[in-house]
Scaffold this active site. Structure first.
Site, PDB file in Angstrom:
ATOM      1  N   PRO A   1       0.988  -1.359  -0.078  1.00  0.00           N
ATOM      2  CA  PRO A   1       0.086   0.077   0.037  1.00  0.00           C
ATOM      3  C   PRO A   1       0.857   1.164  -0.034  1.00  0.00           C
ATOM      4  CG  PRO A   1      -0.075  -1.245   2.181  1.00  0.00           C
ATOM      5  CD  PRO A   1       0.610  -2.085   1.074  1.00  0.00           C
TER       6      PRO A   1
ATOM      7  N   ASP B   1      15.271   4.816   3.704  1.00  0.00           N
ATOM      8  CA  ASP B   1      14.297   4.197   2.846  1.00  0.00           C
ATOM      9  C   ASP B   1      14.936   3.564   1.592  1.00  0.00           C
ATOM     10  OD1 ASP B   1      12.467   4.561   4.713  1.00  0.00           O
ATOM     11  OD2 ASP B   1      11.005   5.465   3.348  1.00  0.00           O
TER      12      ASP B   1
HETATM   13  O1  PMV Z   1       6.666   6.452   6.475  1.00  0.00           O
HETATM   14  P1  PMV Z   1       7.986   6.193   5.288  1.00  0.00           P
HETATM   15  O2  PMV Z   1       7.980   4.964   4.716  1.00  0.00           O
HETATM   16  O3  PMV Z   1       7.830   7.439   4.243  1.00  0.00           O
HETATM   17  O4  PMV Z   1       9.144   6.209   6.282  1.00  0.00           O
HETATM   18  C1  PMV Z   1       9.584   7.600   6.818  1.00  0.00           C
HETATM   19  C2  PMV Z   1      11.058   7.588   7.838  1.00  0.00           C
HETATM   20  C3  PMV Z   1      11.371   8.768   8.398  1.00  0.00           C
HETATM   21  O5  PMV Z   1      12.349   8.540   9.326  1.00  0.00           O
HETATM   22  C4  PMV Z   1       9.950   9.304   9.055  1.00  0.00           C
HETATM   23  C5  PMV Z   1      11.924   9.993   7.598  1.00  0.00           C
HETATM   24  C6  PMV Z   1      13.346   9.649   6.955  1.00  0.00           C
HETATM   25  O6  PMV Z   1      13.544  10.353   6.049  1.00  0.00           O
HETATM   26  O7  PMV Z   1      14.070   8.561   7.521  1.00  0.00           O
END
Ligand code: PMV
Length: 310
Positions: free
Chosen positions: A87, A140
């Site tokens: 998702p 990520d």
């Molecule tokens: O929710 P996601 O999959 O976009 O993960 C974000 C991770 C954060 O630590 C909140 C932002 C980042 O750039 O590391």
């Protein structure tokens, strides 16, 4: 130059350290075998298609990110078809996965030599992630590109080994704001009270450092306790919600060694439970949207099929 190329980017789950990682603290994340596939074709005009409905704003961000990627490689017009198995915008790294998939596909069009490719994938994906996250830590897209379980800090990722197998069960706890907005709101609070927020980020970083030891020593009870404590600190930072807490408590009641939100959080998104034996919990969660990812012991190489939608 090839006419057609495909690329894949793995989705991920952050085990420990989201948000604090944006402020230079370490985090731990694990790549899933599911993710995003990009099919790119040179064409008379550019177009972009995605297999899932997204909001108007998300669509516009995606379009801008795609244009950034094309500019990085000096490619003019490409038809791009994106297929996400996870998702979108729920904390499982769909934007990082998508960025890595697009970078891989576009580099395929350019017939980029394999030796220079990894570096290029990371730099293009970072450019795209700036559209999605504003100030991405990079955790990520590094996890997506590298695979396996990694610890990440300030642009450097290191692969971890896990002598004990474990399973992550991710349940979806409803819609959430986009990552860029949640990261920005946290930054506003942090700017008002920098020292207090710094102390919490540092403590989350300590949990991630302990997490590296817990994983490498195969101590899942320790890792579970770190999940729970990290959830408490994310809640202290204003990143949890009733939906998230309900999912956290449900997973713990179902026998999770620890449970926490994963990714940006904010109002909903994915909540992770750590299990050694997840079968009973997965059975009881039937009817909910759930992703189950197994990490077999000694994951030096990412296993081919570690994740399924249950
Ligand atoms: O929710 P996601 O999959 O976009 O993960 C974000 C991770 C954060 O630590 C909140 C932002 C980042 O750039 O590391």
């Amino acid at each position: 130059m090839s006419v057609f190329s495909t690329g894949f980017g793995a989705a991920k789950a952050i085990l420990l350290g989201e948000h604090a990682v944006v402020y230079g603290e370490p985090a731990i994340a694990a790549a899933l075998s599911v993710g995003v596939t990009a099919e790119a074709r040179l064409a008379p005009r550019s177009s972009l298609q995605l297999n899932q409905p997204v909001s108007k704003d998300a669509r516009a961000a995606l379009q801008r990110a795609f244009e950034r990627a094309l500019r990085c490689l000096d490619i003019d017009k490409v038809e791009l078809q994106l297929t996400s198995e996870v998702p979108i915008g729920m904390g499982l790294g769909s934007s990082g996965a998508l960025s890595v998939a697009v970078a891989n596909a576009l580099l395929g069009l350019k017939s980029q030599a394999a030796s220079r490719r990894k570096h290029k994938v990371l730099s293009i994906a970072l450019e795209m992630e700036k559209e999605f996250h504003g100030t991405p830590s990079g955790v990520d897209h590094h996890t997506s590109a590298l695979g396996g379980i990694v610890t990440f800090k300030n642009g450097i990722a290191r692969r971890l080994t896990n002598p004990r197998s474990f399973t992550l069960v991710a349940v979806l706890a409803g819609q959430r704001p986009n990552t860029k907005e949640t990261v920005q709101r946290l930054r506003e609070r942090q700017q008002l009270w920098p020292q207090r927020y710094r102390r919490v980020f540092r403590e989350i970083g300590q949990l991630a450092k302990e997490g590296v030891q817990a994983i490498e020593q195969g101590d899942l009870e320790w890792l579970g306790d770190l999940f729970n404590m990290n959830q408490g600190l994310l809640s202290a930072l204003g990143l949890s919600s009733p939906n998230i807490e309900e999912a956290v408590y449900r997973l713990r009641k179902l026998g999770a060694l620890g449970a926490k939100l994963t990714g940006a959080g904010g109002d909903g998104g994915a909540v992770l439970g750590l299990f050694e034996n997840p079968q009973d919990a997965v059975r009881k969660l039937r009817g909910h949207e759930v992703i189950v990812a197994h990490f077999k012991s000694d994951t030096l190489k990412p296993k081919k099929h570690n994740a399924v939608r249950a």
